[in-house]
Scaffold this motif. Structure first.
Motif, short mmCIF file in Angstrom:
data_model
loop_
_atom_site.label_atom_id
_atom_site.label_comp_id
_atom_site.label_asym_id
_atom_site.label_seq_id
_atom_site.Cartn_x
_atom_site.Cartn_y
_atom_site.Cartn_z
N ILE A 152 0.83 -1.20 0.00
CA ILE A 152 0.00 0.00 0.00
C ILE A 152 0.87 1.26 0.00
O ILE A 152 0.64 2.19 -0.77
CB ILE A 152 -0.95 -0.01 1.20
CG1 ILE A 152 -1.96 -1.18 1.06
CG2 ILE A 152 -1.70 1.31 1.32
CD1 ILE A 152 -2.83 -1.38 2.27
N LEU A 163 -4.71 -8.43 -3.42
CA LEU A 163 -5.67 -7.32 -3.36
C LEU A 163 -6.69 -7.54 -2.26
O LEU A 163 -7.13 -6.58 -1.59
CB LEU A 163 -6.37 -7.19 -4.72
CG LEU A 163 -5.48 -6.75 -5.88
CD1 LEU A 163 -6.24 -6.79 -7.19
CD2 LEU A 163 -4.92 -5.35 -5.65
N ILE A 220 -0.49 -0.95 -5.93
CA ILE A 220 -1.76 -1.67 -6.06
C ILE A 220 -2.22 -1.70 -7.52
O ILE A 220 -2.72 -2.72 -8.01
CB ILE A 220 -2.83 -1.01 -5.15
CG1 ILE A 220 -2.53 -1.32 -3.68
CG2 ILE A 220 -4.22 -1.51 -5.50
CD1 ILE A 220 -3.52 -0.77 -2.71
N CYS A 261 -5.09 -6.51 0.92
CA CYS A 261 -4.99 -5.06 0.99
C CYS A 261 -6.33 -4.45 1.40
O CYS A 261 -6.38 -3.53 2.22
CB CYS A 261 -4.57 -4.49 -0.37
SG CYS A 261 -2.85 -4.83 -0.82
N CYS A 311 -8.67 1.37 0.09
CA CYS A 311 -8.19 1.05 -1.25
C CYS A 311 -9.24 0.27 -2.04
O CYS A 311 -9.04 -0.02 -3.23
CB CYS A 311 -6.89 0.26 -1.19
SG CYS A 311 -7.03 -1.35 -0.38
#
Length: 1343
Positions: A670, A697, A675, A700, A707
């Protein structure tokens, strides 16, 4: 002088050697010192000496006697030197050969007396030698005194003592040179040299004497004569020993050092030892240990990666680190001994670089001509395992299996066995060592003997014909290639030969380019490399040659080509990977190159498949993130794209399950802003990369929900759906989780758009795929899969029948009922909560805040909205209003299908969850139940409310009655309000009315829902005041303390101030006022009591002209501050750092705690005060009411005063401010009047005439209490301003003060006749002509 005996000599030497063996630091210091004395001719063979030293270190902690014997054999084969002699003495001591150890140590005093007596064994020198050197010391002192005689005469207070035979005489006198003339200094220096030579000569003489005694040849009573004249033969030896080789330090990255500049951090240094007539041996940096040399094609090839010297060690003669993974192997020692003896027999001059080059050239010439010459070089490979010099050492063979060790373990008895074999031995019930038959204290096997294992690997490289894994000869067969011509094939053969055997780095680097070009040509033909070429390049010697390039080259292009070839070969042949991973330092070298900027190496690292702990410990995350963030065009074209390899490695770390490692990767991904690059991997042609990108992902999003919006906006969801169908269960669940997280945006329209993409795009039907997966998914995965499937089904209008919806809701309900798995229950409840459809910007469901808003707790909702940075509804645009409409439509649709399924079966599941003993399960199910029950009031009535009532009503009542959390009580109240409009629900609530009404009272002021419920429960009474009644609960007679002048309530305590200066602290226990404390520190009447809003301090005002501050403790109060205000205190009010009170004369006095005072409104005589939000309200003697802004001092008039009529005044006796209204009670000619004013604009709202003269006022949310002069309290309805009740406190008294408890449960009254009364405020419920009185201390009474 005593007789010298052999026992005394052995005691002295053995004590010293034993101490050396027990003290590692001492041992290392001595060895480091002795290493500096090695002659130049032995500098190239320090590896053997280091190996012997390491064997000794290992033997100190183990009992491997065979290794010690081999070390002895190795050291004896060397020319005698102090380093080897000292090692031999230590080895003899370990083997309990004390005489040999003593003799060997004494030999050091003979060969190198100076360094031995000063650096190695000074204590032995003092105890054995120095006591015999008294004549030498006397001679030295005499000579020194003679030289310094003139100096002594000039130095005051200094006398020479010729009889002083102390150690000071051994110390050099060079510190006195500054005080001498030139001749004296030269003469003294010469004396020092002569003295040292005399000591050396006497040491040699007495060494011979001591050895003869040890051997028993002479008697210890016969001593040799002391020599006072040096024999000057030692000069040559000393000169030879002191010819130190010059060491040259060069910076890393130099062309001479064969070092890769991209390895080097700024300021890092390399030490290069330059030895006469020998090759340069450059040191490698110390961020990884050096690998065991894989060279097997030449016997006398000098390694470009010799022992490393720490960059912090600037002494070129200091002890280098042993670069081998272990030094305790008998086999390695045997090989080194044999090689040394062969070299001596052949008279090979090790120190001659020219001779080494000649030998190398002779070896290489036939190799370049034809490939068959490899047979000559590989002769050692053909030796049978049981023949010749390459027979495995017995210490390398397991005594049980008779095979070379694969996983050796050394037991506590010192015996080593193959792990599997000894494990089977123990499993058969044995508990002894198979060889020694000693009882084992523990049958748990120790860790692998890595020292032995690595030495076996080293021996196998030197003797590959004896290894089952490396018994193939390096052979270049004739190639029949269709594309390259014969010249190219020959060139390839020559390149491989140079790579494996060349001593010249540039030749080896050129060979790498040739091999790479050949490989690339084969790939360009479209046929790809043929099997023969691949097999030839995949042989261990060739792979090790490539690794030598990675260790040695400074050319970045060469390094990239080498990594490219190793990656190509490794991707096609697992044996290549096995060869590379066999030696740990090979893997570490590749990782180090990658960390220093050779990003193409990430492909090779991926193929090597290092363990997750290795990836984490080597701190590769930052480098991997850097690769992902780079443009693909910046890399060399590899078999696997470097970005792909980096993504896959990051995915492996994330998949490890270690929360700390996962968080570290996600945080760096991040913060590194990669990303978007990982999002691009979702479209990769390689399915594994897509799945890994989904995994990254997803983590994250879970770590940082913000995000989510970026990922949802840029991700190509169709490519994710393509891999859903064929993925395994683990990957499939992560994909479903990822898709579920994408539909938790804070915009409902966006969520619907993504749901449409998930439903409609993709090669296969997503809903059908999810339905099939729902039948096979693990129990932990079911709620998430069912939630996503249900959302996809809800995109269309609810139909009468949908197999997808039925299966999804059935799954959720079964998970709610699964009491054996609380985590599944929580997951199912959280899935239902997310179906409500409102989320924060972090993806967190906002259902709790939404329901609190519906319950009337807007403050909590607004606070959450501000925290999530969402705009208030009043300021939202038309577009946002449409979002809210979409959210409400989705919420109704979702709630309808959930509650309608099987006629409210979901309420049964939620009821099961509410019974759980796990708080988290109960909390999640309670929130779900509250939402769905509340939604029943907004949905069409289909009779489902009855099912909800049966399953949940008693649960909501229990929470409403007993919950300590205010928000939980408010949510349960909201749920209960859904049942009060239903006759059956109202009837069921009536059975719990006693528990419900008391809790409703707490919320009636703040929640319209509570007020509405009270109205319904009171059968439509016009005012909530009709619900209340009063009952005298307790009374305390305090007439001995005079009148009760002030009352205040705080928590469970009642404070009262009396006219004799007493303050009493009481608490209400049942129907009795219990006295906690009675304190009298005021000397006159306590007229006022008040508690700060913070509740920390009680303030009392008195006619003794003081204000006191009291600390409120658990059961008592304690005076902390006394403020002298120099005036009588009446009607005390406190705010922050000031107090306001009515003095004895005119005006209002404002006193600061700092001691300053000022008088406000001095023209008026105040009778009562009220302080609200920095505004002071005063009722005056002349019937006027003023407002004073304390911040600005501005005075405003609310009611004008009137002149006295017939000498009688009409004062305002009581004044209160409540809910923005000002209540005043004043006397007039017509009687007492109650007036109500608007506090904002001072307009008179209402005026009511009273029959009694009012002295004090108290107001709550429903009623007005007026204490009157005749001892009565009139209770008026606040809403209708009508008298409801009259409370009688006495007949011949007046009400002086009143106070309401904070929860408005009771009213406390203080009277002029010294009584304190508590009147309980009861709640009346009227239903079916039955009145129920509910309250503290009362019972249910039927009227």
């Amino acid at each position: 002088m005593s007789t010298v005996t052999a026992d005394e000599i052995l005691r002295q030497t053995t004590t010293f050697l034993s101490q050396t063996l027990s003290q590692q630091d001492l041992r290392r210091r001595i060895l480091s010192t002795l290493r500096t004395t090695l002659p130049p001719s032995l500098h190239l063979n320090t590896k053997q000496l280091n190996l012997a030293a390491e064997t000794l270190e290992n033997a100190i902690t183990t009992s491997n006697s065979s290794s010690l014997r081999l070390s002895e054999k190795l050291l004896l084969s060397f020319p005698e030197n102090p380093f080897s002699s000292f090692l031999l003495s230590l080895i003899y001591t370990l083997c309990h050969r004390d005489i040999d150890a003593s003799v060997t140590l004494l030999n050091l005093f003979e060969s190198h007396p100076s360094v031995t007596r000063s650096e190695v064994a000074p204590q032995v020198f003092e105890d054995m030698f120095l006591i015999n050197f008294v004549p030498v010391l006397e001679w030295y002192n005499g000579q020194r005194s003679r030289i310094l005689s003139s100096l002594y005469s000039r130095s005051s207070g200094y006398e020479s003592d010729e009889n002083s035979v102390v150690m000071d005489s051994v110390v050099s006198c060079t510190t006195l040179l500054s005080k001498m003339n030139g001749n004296q200094a030269l003469e003294l220096k010469e004396l020092e040299r002569e003295y040292e030579r005399v000591l050396d000569e006497n040491c040699r003489v007495f060494v011979g004497y001591f050895k003869e005694i040890l051997l028993g040849n002479i008697d210890g009573n016969i001593r040799p004569d002391v020599v006072l004249e040096a024999v000057h033969k030692g000069d040559e030896d000393e000169g030879e020993c002191n010819q130190d080789e010059k060491s040259v330090s060069t910076e890393f990255g130099s062309e001479i050092g064969r070092y890769n500049p991209i390895w080097t951090d700024k300021g890092e240094k390399s030490i290069e030892i330059r030895i006469r007539k020998t090759k340069n041996l450059s040191r490698f940096p110390s961020f990884f240990p050096e690998r065991v040399s894989p060279r097997v094609l030449t016997k006398e090839r000098s390694s470009s990666r010799s022992s490393k010297t720490s960059p912090n060690n600037k002494d070129s003669g200091s002890e280098p680190e042993d670069t081998m993974s272990s030094s305790g192997s008998d086999a390695e020692l045997e090989v080194l001994i044999e090689r040394w003896q062969n070299d001596q027999e052949k008279n090979v001059e090790i120190t001659s670089l020219d001779s080494r080059k000649t030998l190398s050239q002779k070896q290489k010439e036939p190799i370049i001509i034809e490939s068959s010459s490899f047979d000559l070089l590989m002769g050692d490979y053909d030796s049978p395992i049981n023949e010749g010099k390459h027979t495995p050492p017995k210490d390398f063979v397991c005594p049980i299996t008779t095979q070379i060790f694969s996983d050796p373990v050394t037991l506590e008895t010192g015996q080593t066995y193959e792990r599997k074999a000894i494990q089977q031995w123990l499993e058969r019930g044995n508990s002894t060592c198979p060889i020694t038959r000693q009882k084992l204290h523990s049958t748990q096997l120790p860790k692998t003997n890595y020292i032995l294992k690595h030495l076996i690997a080293s021996w196998k490289e030197l003797n590959p014909s004896n290894s089952n894994q490396e018994n193939e000869q390096l052979d270049i067969p004739p190639l029949t290639l269709t594309s390259p011509d014969d010249g190219t094939v020959n060139e390839l053969r020559v390149a491989i030969t140079k790579l494996c055997t060349s001593e010249v780095l540039k030749e080896a680097e050129s060979a790498v380019f040739t091999i790479e070009r050949f490989w690339q040509d084969l790939k360009e033909t479209g046929l790809g490399p043929e099997v023969e070429t691949q097999n030839m390049l995949s042989q261990p010697p060739v792979i090790n040659g490539f690794m030598e390039i990675l260790f040695s080259s400074v050319n970045t292009r060469v390094l990239i080509s080498t990594v490219f070839l190793l990656s190509e070969l490794g991707s096609r042949d697992e044996n290549v990977i096995s060869t590379l991973t066999r030696v740990d330092t090979d893997v570490e070298c590749v990782i180090a190159l990658f960390q220093k900027g050779l990003f193409e190496a990430v492909v090779l690292i991926y193929l090597l498949k290092p363990s997750i702990p290795t990836l984490v410990q080597m701190e590769l995350v930052d480098s991997l993130v850097s690769v992902v963030n780079k443009n693909e065009n910046e890399f060399f074209k590899m078999c696997v794209k470097p970005k792909t390899a980096a993504v896959l490695l990051l995915g492996q770390i994330v998949a490890s399950g270690d929360d700390g490692d996962v968080f570290d990767v996600v945080r760096r991904v991040i913060s590194g802003k990669v990303i978007e690059c990982i999002i691009n991997s979702l479209e990769s042609e390689w399915i594994e990369e897509r799945i890994t990108a989904v995994r990254l992902l997803l983590r994250c999003i879970q770590e940082d929900g913000k995000c989510r919006n970026s990922i949802a906006d840029k991700a190509e969801i169709a490519s994710v759906l393509e891999i859903l169908f064929g993925a395994n269960d683990r990957d499939k669940f992560e994909i479903v989780q990822f898709l579920s997280e994408l539909v938790k945006l804070n915009r409902r329209t966006f969520n619907n758009q993504i749901l449409h993409i998930i439903k409609d795009e993709g090669t296969f039907s997503t809903m059908h795929t999810l339905l099939v997966y729902l039948q096979t998914a693990g129990i932990e995965q079911l709620p998430v899969v069912a939630g996503l499937l249900l959302q996809l089904d809800l995109l269309a209008e609810p139909r009468k029948m949908s197999i997808y919806r039925e299966e999804a809701i059935d799954t959720l309900i079964s998970c709610l009922k699964n009491t054996d798995s609380p985590s599944v229950q929580i997951s199912a409840a959280e899935t239902i909560l997310s179906l409500q459809g409102r989320f924060s910007s972090f993806g967190r469901p906002l259902i709790r805040e939404y329901l609190l808003k519906k319950a009337g707790f807007d403050k909590s909702y607004r606070s959450t909205m501000r925290k999530e940075q969402l705009a208030a509804i009043s300021r939202e645009t038309q577009e946002t209003m449409e979002e809210e409409n979409d959210a409400e439509e989705w919420e109704r649709k979702t709630a309808f299908v959930l509650v309608s399924h099987e006629f409210g079966l979901i309420f049964d599941g939620l009821s099961e969850g509410l019974k759980s003993k796990y708080a988290e399960v109960c909390s999640a199910c309670f929130l779900c139940a509250t939402w769905l029950v509340h939604m029943l009031t907004l949905l069409p009535d289909t009779g489902i409310k009855g099912a909800a009532r049966i399953c949940l009503l008693h649960r909501f009542v229990s929470i409403f009655k007993s919950a300590k959390d205010t928000e939980d009580k408010a949510l349960s109240m909201l749920a209960l309000s859904s049942f009060i409009h239903d006759p059956d629900g109202l009837r069921d609530i009536n059975t719990h009315i006693k528990d419900i009404l008391k809790s409703l009272k707490e919320f009636k002021k703040s929640s319209p829902v509570a007020f509405e419920m009270l109205k319904v429960l009171s059968e439509g009474s016009e005012s909530s005041a009709d619900l209340w009644n009063h009952k005298e609960l307790a009374q305390q007679d305090c007439n001995t303390n005079g009148e009760v002048l002030s009352i205040v309530c705080f928590k469970d305590k009642i404070f009262s101030g009396h006219s004799d200066g007493t303050i009493k602290v009481c608490t209400l226990k049942g129907s009795v006022l219990h006295l906690l404390q009675e304190i009298r520190e005021h000397t006159k009447a306590v007229t006022s009591l008040t508690v700060l809003q913070s509740g920390e301090t009680l303030y009392s005002g008195s006619h003794d002209k003081t204000v006191r501050g009291w600390a409120i403790n658990k059961e008592m109060i304690q005076c902390e501050q006394v403020y002298d205000v120099k005036d009588h205190v009446n009607n005390l009010l406190v705010a922050n750092s000031i107090s306001c009170f009515i003095p004895q004369g005119a005006g209002i006095k404002i006193h600061s705690w700092s001691g300053t005072s000022k008088l406000l409104n001095p023209s008026k005589y105040a009778k009562c005060l009220a302080l609200v939000h920095g505004r002071l309200y005063s009722g005056c003697q002349d019937n006027s009411i003023q407002e004073i802004d304390l911040a600005t001092g501005t005075l405003s008039s609310i009611q004008s005063g009137s002149r006295k009529l017939l000498g009688k005044s009409n004062p305002v006796h009581a004044l209160k401010v409540h809910d923005g209204l000002i209540y005043s009670a004043n006397s007039s000619i017509e009687g007492t009047t109650l007036k109500i004013w608007n506090a904002s604009n001072y307009t008179l709202i209402q005026s009511v005439s009273l029959a009694s003269e009012v002295r004090v006022l108290e107001i709550n949310s429903d009623m007005i209490y007026m204490g009157c002069k005749g001892g009565i309290i009139e209770v008026w309805c606040k809403k209708k301003l009508s008298r409801k009740e009259v409370l009688q406190t006495g007949t011949n008294c007046k009400v002086n003060c009143m106070a309401l408890e904070s929860k408005e449960d009771y009213l406390v009254v203080g009277t002029s006749d010294g009584r304190v009364q508590v009147h309980f405020i009861e709640l009346i419920f009227i239903y079916s002509s039955v009145a129920c009185f509910v309250g503290m201390g009362s019972e249910l009474k039927i009227l």
